[in-house]
Scaffold this motif. Structure first.
Motif, PDB file in Angstrom:
ATOM      1  N   SER A   1       0.585  -1.443  -0.387  1.00 12.46           N
ATOM      2  CA  SER A   1      -0.020  -0.093  -0.139  1.00 12.46           C
ATOM      3  C   SER A   1       0.861   1.245  -0.364  1.00 12.46           C
ATOM      4  O   SER A   1       0.683   1.983  -0.379  1.00 12.46           O
ATOM      5  N   GLY A   2       1.457   0.884   0.729  1.00 15.11           N
ATOM      6  CA  GLY A   2       2.914   2.543   1.330  1.00 15.11           C
ATOM      7  C   GLY A   2       3.686   2.849  -0.399  1.00 15.11           C
ATOM      8  O   GLY A   2       4.077   3.729  -1.114  1.00 15.11           O
ATOM      9  N   PHE A   3       3.888   1.792  -1.140  1.00 11.24           N
ATOM     10  CA  PHE A   3       4.649   1.662  -2.747  1.00 11.24           C
ATOM     11  C   PHE A   3       3.489   2.011  -3.471  1.00 11.24           C
ATOM     12  O   PHE A   3       4.095   2.690  -4.643  1.00 11.24           O
ATOM     13  N   ARG A   4       2.013   1.578  -3.671  1.00 11.47           N
ATOM     14  CA  ARG A   4       1.344   2.906  -4.413  1.00 11.47           C
ATOM     15  C   ARG A   4       1.139   3.932  -3.724  1.00 11.47           C
ATOM     16  O   ARG A   4       0.693   4.515  -5.161  1.00 11.47           O
ATOM     17  N   TYR A   5       0.755   4.349  -2.793  1.00 13.51           N
ATOM     18  CA  TYR A   5       1.156   5.281  -2.475  1.00 13.51           C
ATOM     19  C   TYR A   5       1.532   6.566  -2.886  1.00 13.51           C
ATOM     20  O   TYR A   5       0.917   7.934  -3.202  1.00 13.51           O
TER      21      TYR A   5
ATOM     22  N   LEU B   1      -5.929  16.459 -28.635  1.00  7.56           N
ATOM     23  CA  LEU B   1      -5.457  14.726 -27.942  1.00  7.56           C
ATOM     24  C   LEU B   1      -5.142  15.012 -26.320  1.00  7.56           C
ATOM     25  O   LEU B   1      -4.475  16.090 -25.557  1.00  7.56           O
ATOM     26  N   LEU B   2      -5.558  14.639 -25.686  1.00  5.60           N
ATOM     27  CA  LEU B   2      -5.686  13.512 -24.664  1.00  5.60           C
ATOM     28  C   LEU B   2      -4.254  12.779 -24.016  1.00  5.60           C
ATOM     29  O   LEU B   2      -4.562  11.296 -24.518  1.00  5.60           O
ATOM     30  N   TRP B   3      -3.921  13.230 -23.208  1.00  9.95           N
ATOM     31  CA  TRP B   3      -2.633  12.225 -22.671  1.00  9.95           C
ATOM     32  C   TRP B   3      -2.805  11.740 -21.222  1.00  9.95           C
ATOM     33  O   TRP B   3      -2.888  13.317 -20.481  1.00  9.95           O
ATOM     34  N   THR B   4      -3.596  11.209 -20.155  1.00  9.52           N
ATOM     35  CA  THR B   4      -3.711  11.346 -18.557  1.00  9.52           C
ATOM     36  C   THR B   4      -2.900  10.318 -18.055  1.00  9.52           C
ATOM     37  O   THR B   4      -1.887   9.747 -17.836  1.00  9.52           O
ATOM     38  N   TRP B   5      -2.303  10.751 -16.652  1.00  8.23           N
ATOM     39  CA  TRP B   5      -1.378  10.224 -15.993  1.00  8.23           C
ATOM     40  C   TRP B   5      -1.161   8.686 -16.002  1.00  8.23           C
ATOM     41  O   TRP B   5      -0.469   8.228 -15.807  1.00  8.23           O
TER      42      TRP B   5
ATOM     43  N   ALA C   1       0.380   0.883 -17.156  1.00 11.00           N
ATOM     44  CA  ALA C   1       1.187  -0.692 -17.451  1.00 11.00           C
ATOM     45  C   ALA C   1       2.336  -0.530 -15.953  1.00 11.00           C
ATOM     46  O   ALA C   1       2.138  -2.153 -15.182  1.00 11.00           O
ATOM     47  N   PHE C   2       2.705   0.086 -14.787  1.00  7.30           N
ATOM     48  CA  PHE C   2       2.996  -0.230 -14.399  1.00  7.30           C
ATOM     49  C   PHE C   2       2.557  -0.487 -13.041  1.00  7.30           C
ATOM     50  O   PHE C   2       3.037  -1.380 -12.364  1.00  7.30           O
ATOM     51  N   LEU C   3       1.459   0.337 -12.833  1.00 10.98           N
ATOM     52  CA  LEU C   3       0.838  -0.042 -11.606  1.00 10.98           C
ATOM     53  C   LEU C   3      -0.350  -1.487 -11.861  1.00 10.98           C
ATOM     54  O   LEU C   3      -0.678  -1.684 -10.682  1.00 10.98           O
TER      55      LEU C   3
ATOM     56  N   GLU D   1      -0.041  -3.931  -8.927  1.00  8.36           N
ATOM     57  CA  GLU D   1      -0.717  -4.841  -8.481  1.00  8.36           C
ATOM     58  C   GLU D   1      -1.363  -6.517  -8.738  1.00  8.36           C
ATOM     59  O   GLU D   1      -1.120  -7.010  -8.030  1.00  8.36           O
ATOM     60  N   MET D   2      -0.347  -6.623  -9.955  1.00 10.84           N
ATOM     61  CA  MET D   2      -0.244  -8.610 -10.485  1.00 10.84           C
ATOM     62  C   MET D   2       0.599  -8.534  -9.156  1.00 10.84           C
ATOM     63  O   MET D   2       0.325 -10.036  -8.767  1.00 10.84           O
TER      64      MET D   2
END
Length: 428
Positions: free
Chosen positions: A55-59, A264-268, A274-276, A280-281
């Motif tokens: 959880s800390g890594f993701r946060y 054109l939109l590019w989101t975070w 892909a990394f997230l 999660e996997m």
């Protein structure tokens, strides 16, 4: 006929407690039970620590991404200039930013200029990415305004540039030094393109805690960036900050409707999704692996309880002849086994939570013992090992441990309940 009693009656708890506290010589709790208690404690603690670090890594990753980058970037779909070249610069960036700001969920929208250049100081150089941004908009970049560490005064941003701590270390530069920025896309002359050079004073050094930002990021006032990159009256993109960046997909349609079809939109999530997903996997795989450890520790309860049933065979026979029902015997030994699981789980919760809370001094001690260099920010991408305790993660570990402990306890308890009292007392 045995008289039926209420489940988990006080006398059942009393008998179970006597068995649990009986000495080994009296046929009480075996060494195997103590091993299972320690095993469950360590397995639950390991599971809680892993979930907290996960959880800390993701946060930390998401917080640094959202706190130091655009949530949504708006680009021009492109046009062919009079000279026949293809350009994606935005000339009406003020109007585009105002339109984007009217979309639902948008906190602010501001133009940006980006470019990659070479930074030089005292014979040392580094490749950096320059972000041209207005001073007022920089004040809204949370992780830069409120970083892990900083030097200088961000309020003097209009007088110079702000650089990441990694850039400062590479260049051996500090606040007050003048850093030369060299761009290969400079002035075109009859003899070719001359590199563009300009020197800027460092007024602010920040450390957001993310290696790829601290190592490459340089902020420059928007007007100075327009002049340096030959973008007079132009911007490369418009950055959008959302009220709820986690639900960026819900905001995309509203932004497109506000700015028009040529954008054109590019989101975070497009840049880091892909990394997230990989993170999660990995988290799910680690949870399964540690769940197996909890299961192995719980299986030791079976061994200890079987030995306890064997040692207490005479007692079981006497209790049955006195009128104790099969259900009561089952519950007595179920309490014995489940108590080990409950006590081990509680001890594991305490140990795991304390480890997660004091992970920084613990990790500093490990780093000291190992001689330093245990944590490499260039590989881990963040400056420290994070841990974030969440109620849901702790409850997941507790639920798993208690469920497995209760399930594996049922089988030896049923064996004790079905023991024939005549056979149990025949050789006594």
């Amino acid at each position: 006929m045995a008289q039926k009693t209420a489940p988990f009656a006080p006398f059942e708890w009393m008998i179970a407690w006597r068995y649990l506290r009986a000495k080994r010589s009296e046929g009480g709790v075996s060494v195997m039970t103590w091993i299972s208690l320690v095993g469950i404690t360590l397995a639950v603690a390991a599971l809680i620590i892993t979930l907290a670090v996960r959880s800390g890594f993701r946060y930390e990753f998401v917080d640094t991404i959202l706190g130091a980058n655009s949530h949504v970037s708006i680009y021009n779909s492109g046009r062919v200039t009079e000279a026949g070249t293809f350009a994606q610069v935005i000339t009406d960036y003020e109007d585009l930013a105002q339109k984007a700001a009217t979309a639902p969920g948008v906190v602010r929208a501001a133009p940006l200029i980006k470019g990659q250049v070479m930074a030089v100081n005292a014979g040392r150089n580094a490749g950096v990415e320059v972000w041209g941004i207005r001073p007022d908009d920089l004040m809204d970049v949370r992780r830069v305004v409120d970083p892990e560490d900083y030097a200088g005064d961000i309020n003097r941003f209009e007088a110079g540039i702000a650089i990441g701590a990694g850039v400062a270390r590479t260049l051996n530069a500090t606040v007050g030094d003048r850093v030369k920025l060299i761009s290969p896309d400079g002035v075109k002359t009859a003899f070719g393109t001359s590199p563009r050079q300009a020197a800027y004073e460092i007024v602010y050094v920040f450390q957001v805690g993310r290696y790829d930002i601290d190592r490459t990021r340089v902020y420059m006032p928007f007007a100075a960036a327009q002049e340096y990159f030959n973008r007079e009256g132009q911007a490369d993109e418009v950055e959008v900050i959302l009220e709820d960046p986690e639900n960026v997909a819900d905001a995309e349609l509203g932004i497109l409707e506000a700015v028009g079809e040529n954008a054109l939109l590019w989101t975070w999530r497009d840049s880091s999704g892909a990394f997230l997903q990989a993170l999660e996997m990995e988290d799910n795989v680690m949870f399964i692996i540690l769940s197996v450890l909890v299961l192995i520790a719980s299986m030791n309860i079976v061994s200890g309880l079987i030995m306890l049933v064997k040692n207490k065979g005479r007692d079981i026979g006497i209790l049955r002849t006195m009128g104790l029902s099969e259900g009561s015997v089952l519950r007595v030994f179920f309490i014995c086994g489940a108590s080990v699981g409950v006590i081990g789980t509680i001890a594991g919760i305490v140990l795991g939570c304390l480890f997660a809370i004091y992970i920084d001094p613990i990790f500093d001690a490990v780093n000291f013992v190992m001689g330093g260099g245990v944590w490499d920010p260039s590989v881990r991408m963040i400056s420290r090992l994070p841990a974030r305790l969440e109620v849901g993660d702790v409850m997941s570990a507790v639920s798993l441990s208690l469920f497995l402990s209760f399930v594996v306890t049922i089988f030896p308890a049923r064996r004790a309940a079905r023991m024939n009292p005549v056979e149990a007392l025949r050789y006594e």
